[in-house]
Design an enzyme around this catalytic site. Structure first.
Site, PDB file in Angstrom:
ATOM      1  N   THR A  68      -5.999  -2.509  -8.163  1.00 47.42           N
ATOM      2  CA  THR A  68      -6.818  -1.407  -8.657  1.00 47.42           C
ATOM      3  C   THR A  68      -6.106  -0.063  -8.561  1.00 47.42           C
ATOM      4  OG1 THR A  68      -7.897  -1.152  -6.492  1.00 47.42           O
ATOM      5  CG2 THR A  68      -8.969  -2.598  -8.106  1.00 47.42           C
TER       6      THR A  68
ATOM      7  N   TYR B 270       4.074  -3.766  10.579  1.00 47.83           N
ATOM      8  CA  TYR B 270       4.179  -3.843   9.122  1.00 47.83           C
ATOM      9  C   TYR B 270       5.452  -4.569   8.718  1.00 47.83           C
ATOM     10  CZ  TYR B 270       5.051  -2.280   4.314  1.00 47.83           C
ATOM     11  OH  TYR B 270       5.335  -2.235   2.970  1.00 47.83           O
TER      12      TYR B 270
ATOM     13  N   THR C  17      -2.996  -9.466  -7.176  1.00 46.30           N
ATOM     14  CA  THR C  17      -3.912  -9.019  -6.127  1.00 46.30           C
ATOM     15  C   THR C  17      -3.659  -7.551  -5.792  1.00 46.30           C
ATOM     16  OG1 THR C  17      -2.422  -9.709  -4.332  1.00 46.30           O
ATOM     17  CG2 THR C  17      -4.017 -11.327  -5.132  1.00 46.30           C
ATOM     18  N   GLY C  18      -4.703  -6.910  -5.254  1.00 42.95           N
ATOM     19  CA  GLY C  18      -4.572  -5.501  -4.903  1.00 42.95           C
ATOM     20  C   GLY C  18      -4.176  -4.660  -6.093  1.00 42.95           C
TER      21      GLY C  18
ATOM     22  N   GLY D 111      -1.879   1.927  -7.635  1.00 44.02           N
ATOM     23  CA  GLY D 111      -0.494   1.819  -7.191  1.00 44.02           C
ATOM     24  C   GLY D 111       0.338   0.787  -7.912  1.00 44.02           C
ATOM     25  N   ILE D 112       1.188   0.114  -7.136  1.00 48.51           N
ATOM     26  CA  ILE D 112       2.116  -0.864  -7.691  1.00 48.51           C
ATOM     27  C   ILE D 112       1.376  -1.990  -8.394  1.00 48.51           C
ATOM     28  CG2 ILE D 112       3.858  -2.600  -7.110  1.00 48.51           C
ATOM     29  CD1 ILE D 112       4.768  -0.788  -4.822  1.00 48.51           C
ATOM     30  N   GLY D 113       0.315  -2.495  -7.774  1.00 43.66           N
ATOM     31  CA  GLY D 113      -0.420  -3.611  -8.364  1.00 43.66           C
ATOM     32  C   GLY D 113      -0.990  -3.276  -9.724  1.00 43.66           C
TER      33      GLY D 113
ATOM     34  N   SER E 203       8.894  -5.799   0.954  1.00 42.57           N
ATOM     35  CA  SER E 203       9.341  -4.425   1.161  1.00 42.57           C
ATOM     36  C   SER E 203      10.729  -4.451   1.784  1.00 42.57           C
ATOM     37  CB  SER E 203       8.384  -3.685   2.108  1.00 42.57           C
ATOM     38  OG  SER E 203       8.940  -2.477   2.575  1.00 42.57           O
TER      39      SER E 203
END
Length: 259
Positions: free
Chosen positions: A16, A149, A13-14, A18-20, A136
């Site tokens: 598109t 967060y 997921t996520g 960065g890390i994903g 994180s």
């Protein structure tokens, strides 16, 4: 090293940016069939094209119940679920309204809860699977400037550990990966916002950030997304069968584990 992922199906997921995106790219490079989710068709198409290999995009917002249902309908079964979707913001504790607490919880926690709830029973039935939460270091050391967060990242650890308790004696594992500060598209603006010299260079902002806000860091630099992806790919692999119920810090090592 062959991570033995050629016959595995993964969903990230996520994914598109960065890390994903790097996780999806690494899993695909290792031979897995990878599904990536995103809310923008344009960004999704661009990500799929950049990854290559056996990859497909799923247009859906994993942060909503409707989006999670659409993902589960489009991809009914996976061997590997990487709950990577997440957002963050800096805000003084007294200034965080209920809406912000609930929004971060919905995106960062419930996205993973809903998809895990959908895929986990099938993994147990098939006696193999990997659920990986991208948490994180903030889940362990709550940042004063991002309490809401940090709360969501602690919640992810609790969910993952509770799920792992249900996998005893099976081939299913549930683990969390806890990156420290990682280079991403928005990181330059973030570093500038906490710098005493906003007109300085990004390199200067980064050095000041670690000196003032992350003095305990062993790396004293931003982690590259590919470095996170390499760790995730190993945890997703059959080679990591003895790693279960773990919180794996990208910097600083293993926090807890049960085998």
């Amino acid at each position: 090293m062959d991570l033995k992922l050629n016959d595995k199906t993964a969903l990230v997921t996520g994914a598109t940016a960065g890390i994903g995106l790097e996780i999806a790219r690494t899993l695909a490079a290792e031979g897995a069939k990878v599904f990536v989710t995103g809310r923008s068709q344009g960004k999704l198409d661009k990500a799929v094209a950049s990854i290559g290999g056996k990859v497909e995009g799923v247009l859906a917002d994993a942060a909503t119940a409707e989006g999670a249902a659409a993902i589960l309908k489009a991809v009914p079964n996976v061997d590997i679920l990487v709950n990577n979707l997440g957002i963050y913001e800096m805000k003084a504790f007294a200034d965080i309204p209920d809406e912000d607490w609930l929004h971060l919880f919905e995106v960062n926690v419930m996205s993973g809860v809903r998809l895990s709830r959908g895929y986990f029973p099938g993994m147990l039935e098939r006696n193999w699977g990997r659920v990986i939460f991208i948490s994180s270091e903030s889940g362990l050391a709550i940042p004063g400037e991002m309490v809401h967060y940090g709360m969501t990242k602690s919640a992810q650890l609790a969910v993952a550990r509770g799920m792992a308790q249900q996998t005893k004696g099976t081939g299913v594992t549930v683990n969390s990966v806890l990156p420290g500060p990682t280079r991403a598209e928005a990181i330059a603006d973030f570093l500038k916002s906490v710098s005493s010299n906003p007109e300085g260079t990004t390199a200067e902002h980064e050095a000041e950030f670690f000196a003032k806000h992350r003095s305990s860091s062993l790396l004293q630099r931003m982690i590259e997304p590919q470095e996170i992806a390499s760790l995730v790919a190993y945890v997703a692999s059959p080679l990591s069968a003895a790693t279960n119920g773990a919180s794996l810090k990208a910097e600083g090592g293993l926090v807890t584990t049960i085998a």
